[in-house]
Design a protein around this motif. Structure first.
Motif, PDB file in Angstrom:
ATOM      1  N   ASP A 309       0.830  -1.209   0.000  1.00 14.72           N
ATOM      2  CA  ASP A 309       0.000   0.000   0.000  1.00 14.72           C
ATOM      3  C   ASP A 309       0.863   1.257   0.000  1.00 14.72           C
ATOM      4  OD1 ASP A 309      -2.178  -1.664   0.040  1.00 14.72           O
ATOM      5  OD2 ASP A 309      -2.660  -1.345   2.160  1.00 14.72           O
ATOM      6  N   ARG A 310       1.950   1.249   0.759  1.00 22.11           N
ATOM      7  CA  ARG A 310       2.826   2.421   0.798  1.00 22.11           C
ATOM      8  C   ARG A 310       3.554   2.621  -0.531  1.00 22.11           C
ATOM      9  NH1 ARG A 310       6.343   2.612   6.256  1.00 22.11           N
ATOM     10  NH2 ARG A 310       7.061   4.542   5.232  1.00 22.11           N
ATOM     11  N   GLU A 313       0.965   4.126  -2.921  1.00 21.81           N
ATOM     12  CA  GLU A 313       0.707   5.534  -2.598  1.00 21.81           C
ATOM     13  C   GLU A 313       1.854   6.410  -3.079  1.00 21.81           C
ATOM     14  OE1 GLU A 313       1.162   9.261  -0.793  1.00 21.81           O
ATOM     15  OE2 GLU A 313       2.461   7.565  -0.193  1.00 21.81           O
ATOM     16  N   GLU A 314       3.092   5.954  -2.875  1.00 24.78           N
ATOM     17  CA  GLU A 314       4.244   6.744  -3.288  1.00 24.78           C
ATOM     18  C   GLU A 314       4.292   6.877  -4.806  1.00 24.78           C
ATOM     19  OE1 GLU A 314       8.524   6.831  -1.452  1.00 24.78           O
ATOM     20  OE2 GLU A 314       8.489   5.235  -2.970  1.00 24.78           O
ATOM     21  N   ASP A 316       1.790   6.689  -6.938  1.00 26.93           N
ATOM     22  CA  ASP A 316       0.688   7.544  -7.383  1.00 26.93           C
ATOM     23  C   ASP A 316       0.990   9.015  -7.116  1.00 26.93           C
ATOM     24  OD1 ASP A 316      -0.602   5.234  -8.086  1.00 26.93           O
ATOM     25  OD2 ASP A 316      -2.039   5.262  -6.436  1.00 26.93           O
ATOM     26  N   ARG A 317       1.536   9.287  -5.945  1.00 29.23           N
ATOM     27  CA  ARG A 317       1.805  10.670  -5.562  1.00 29.23           C
ATOM     28  C   ARG A 317       2.886  11.296  -6.444  1.00 29.23           C
ATOM     29  NH1 ARG A 317       5.508  11.521  -1.941  1.00 29.23           N
ATOM     30  NH2 ARG A 317       5.048   9.540  -0.880  1.00 29.23           N
ATOM     31  N   ARG A 474      -7.180   3.574 -10.651  1.00 28.80           N
ATOM     32  CA  ARG A 474      -6.568   4.795 -10.098  1.00 28.80           C
ATOM     33  C   ARG A 474      -7.350   5.990 -10.560  1.00 28.80           C
ATOM     34  NH1 ARG A 474      -0.484   4.343 -11.882  1.00 28.80           N
ATOM     35  NH2 ARG A 474      -1.440   3.579 -13.779  1.00 28.80           N
TER      36      ARG A 474
END
Length: 474
Positions: A309-310, A313-314, A316-317, A474
């Motif tokens: 998950d991390r 998230e990274e 995507d960000r 996404r």
């Protein structure tokens, strides 16, 4: 009073001479030699540790460390005794502080079966010229100049995986990782995509690494050399495959095309056999190891949802819906930590041999001249004195703060000192970009149980790592 160091100075301390190899004062009681297995489960009569080691080399290395500490004398055939080292200060002394006192040694004789006299097998005096010739292909600028090929190879990988996601078919992470590295590293070395032969080249690399490992003490040696055992036939086929690749690389280089590394060696004043020795060495030491590191990283992230998950998230960000490029890597620190942690738990090259030239002292233990030494990377990365809960996968072990507090030689997946892996920067860049690319687009799910370790020169998953993938929304 004058002072000396244990790296070779003969300056007197307190008026007495100091040994140039160990740094001991004349008249001092000699330090003890390492302890070693004296009975089951780490040694048997006559054959010592050899058979138990061969059954599970990485597991044996960990058991030896647990039972006897970080410098262990092992009764190994034919190199008895062999000393296993996992203490970080001792590792640093071998690779850096007293590196001049360590040569390639007896274990490296087997490496010449495929690697000849080149970058890995030569001792320092001859090795330097080989390293100097190929260095320009591994600079940051040279790696950046090849980034278009890396981007294209990762785009093709995600297209294949999108088809796997559509059908739901399981596939093998190791096979897919080898396709990627055969293409990317193949272009850097010889200017060709080495994945386009149905896996023949990749298979030849695996057989070569197996043969090198078994050359130390294979039972096949008991048969006369002319007997074509199945193992020997496989080795001959692998060598013929590599010979075809190297011959094509030589022809391409002579025509002014081909890969950067091949062109550099061909244009150099190195001996004629360096073309084979150095290219095959870089293939064996770079293509499969990088593929294994990627497969093991994705295996660990697939079975740890909180890490996955991390990573998602990274990605995507930083990148949104576009694929990451080499320019994004500095902005993806958690991805880098996940790769580092996978390399800790599954170091592709899981041990490094050396041999003492003169006596030395490692972690308070005397190592006589001529002793083979094995730096067990796998066991060092599980040394509980350096790693809390060493069997847990935790990328935050590699935050800047945590790394600064740890002995830097507790973590050596690429070796250390002047002989540190020349492809480290290139391999890590490809790994970071590939992991970010995968997690930016797909969820991975493991199929079946945990893979079993296989260990020759490299640490590989027996029977592969089966997964399914789904496209992320996404």
């Amino acid at each position: 009073m004058t002072r000396s160091t244990p790296q070779g100075s003969d300056i007197a301390v307190d008026g007495g001479p100091r040994c140039p190899a160990t740094g001991a004062l004349a008249g001092d009681a000699p330090p003890p030699e390492p302890d070693g297995p004296t009975g089951l489960p780490l040694a048997w009569p006559v054959v010592g540790s050899t058979i138990l080691y061969a059954a599970d080399p990485p597991g044996f290395a960990v058991r030896a460390q647990q039972a006897h500490g970080s410098v262990v004398k092992l009764p190994m055939i034919p190199h008895n005794p062999t000393v296993q080292v996992t203490d970080p200060a001792a590792v640093r002394q071998i690779l850096q502080g007293n590196a001049d006192n360590y040569c390639r040694g007896a274990y490296y004789e087997a490496f010449r079966l495929f690697m000849g006299h080149g970058l890995l097998t030569l001792d320092d005096a001859d090795w330097r010229e080989h390293r100097k010739v190929v260095n320009p292909a591994f600079t940051p600028n040279a790696i950046a100049a090849r980034s278009t090929e890396t981007d294209a190879a990762l785009a093709d990988l995600t297209d294949r995986w999108a088809e796997h996601a559509r059908t739901g078919r399981p596939f093998d992470l190791y096979t897919e990782s080898m396709k990627l590295t055969c293409r990317v590293i193949g272009h850097a070395l010889v200017g060709r995509d080495l994945s386009r032969d149905g896996g023949e080249f990749a298979g030849a690399l695996g057989i070569a690494l197996e043969a090198i490992f078994k050359e130390v003490g294979s039972l096949d040696k008991l048969a006369p050399a002319f007997v074509p055992t199945p193992y020997r036939r496989r080795v001959r086929r692998a060598r013929r495959t590599l010979e075809r690749v190297i011959a094509q690389a030589a022809w391409d280089a002579d025509q002014g095309s081909g890969g950067e590394v091949a062109a550099l060696i061909r244009a150099s004043d190195l001996p004629e056999d360096a073309f084979w020795s150095d290219l095959v060495t870089l293939m064996l030491a770079g293509v499969e190891t990088t593929a294994l590191a990627l497969a093991w990283t994705l295996y660990e992230t697939a079975r740890h949802p909180e890490v996955r998950d991390r990573l998602e998230e990274e990605a995507d960000r930083v990148c949104g819906v576009r694929p990451p490029t080499a320019k994004d890597l500095d902005a993806l620190p958690y991805t880098g930590r996940a790769v580092d942690e996978a390399l800790r738990m599954h170091p592709p090259v899981w041990q490094f041999p050396r041999q003492t030239i003169a006596d030395d002292v490692l972690a308070g233990r005397r190592i006589p001249a001529g002793t083979p030494v094995l730096i067990s990377v796998y066991a060092a990365h599980r040394n509980p004195e350096q790693w809390a809960d060493p069997d847990a996968f935790d990328p935050d072990r590699f935050t800047p703060k945590a790394s600064a507090e740890r002995d830097r030689s507790a973590y050596v997946p690429f070796g250390g000192g002047r002989r540190q892996c020349i492809g480290k920067r290139m391999g890590l860049g490809l790994l970071h970009q590939a992991v970010a690319t995968v997690h930016g687009r797909f969820h991975l799910t493991l199929v079946g149980g945990a893979p079993r370790n296989g260990a020759f020169i490299t640490l590989f998953p027996k029977r592969g790592i089966r997964v399914t993938v789904k496209e992320r929304r996404r």
